[in-house]
Design a protein around this motif. Structure first.
Motif: not given
Length: 71
Positions: A33-43, A1-17
């Motif tokens: 930060v890196e994961k969020i930046q990479n995800l945002m580049k592709h949405r 069980m991980i007791l300490e971690h970071y989490a985030g959520s990115v919302s975006f538009d889908t191809d189905n509008h």
């Protein structure tokens, strides 16, 4: 069980509008930060929905800090 971690959520538009979101987790702040930046580049119209540092059962809001760091 991980007791300490970071989490985030990115919302975006889908191809189905429709709006969707994707959860991102990491053990280090820098990795989150890196994961969020990479995800945002592709949405379409991405936006950080939330970000936090979770320690045990406590959560510390990092949303504004992440938003300012990635912009």
């Amino acid at each position: 069980m991980i007791l300490e971690h970071y989490a985030g959520s990115v919302s975006f538009d889908t191809d189905n509008h429709e709006r969707s979101d994707q959860i991102v987790t990491a053990l280090r702040y820098k990795d989150l930060v890196e994961k969020i930046q990479n995800l945002m580049k592709h949405r379409k119209n991405p936006e950080v929905h939330f970000a936090c540092h979770k320690v045990g059962k406590k959560e510390f809001d990092l949303t504004e800090k992440i938003k300012s760091e990635i912009s």
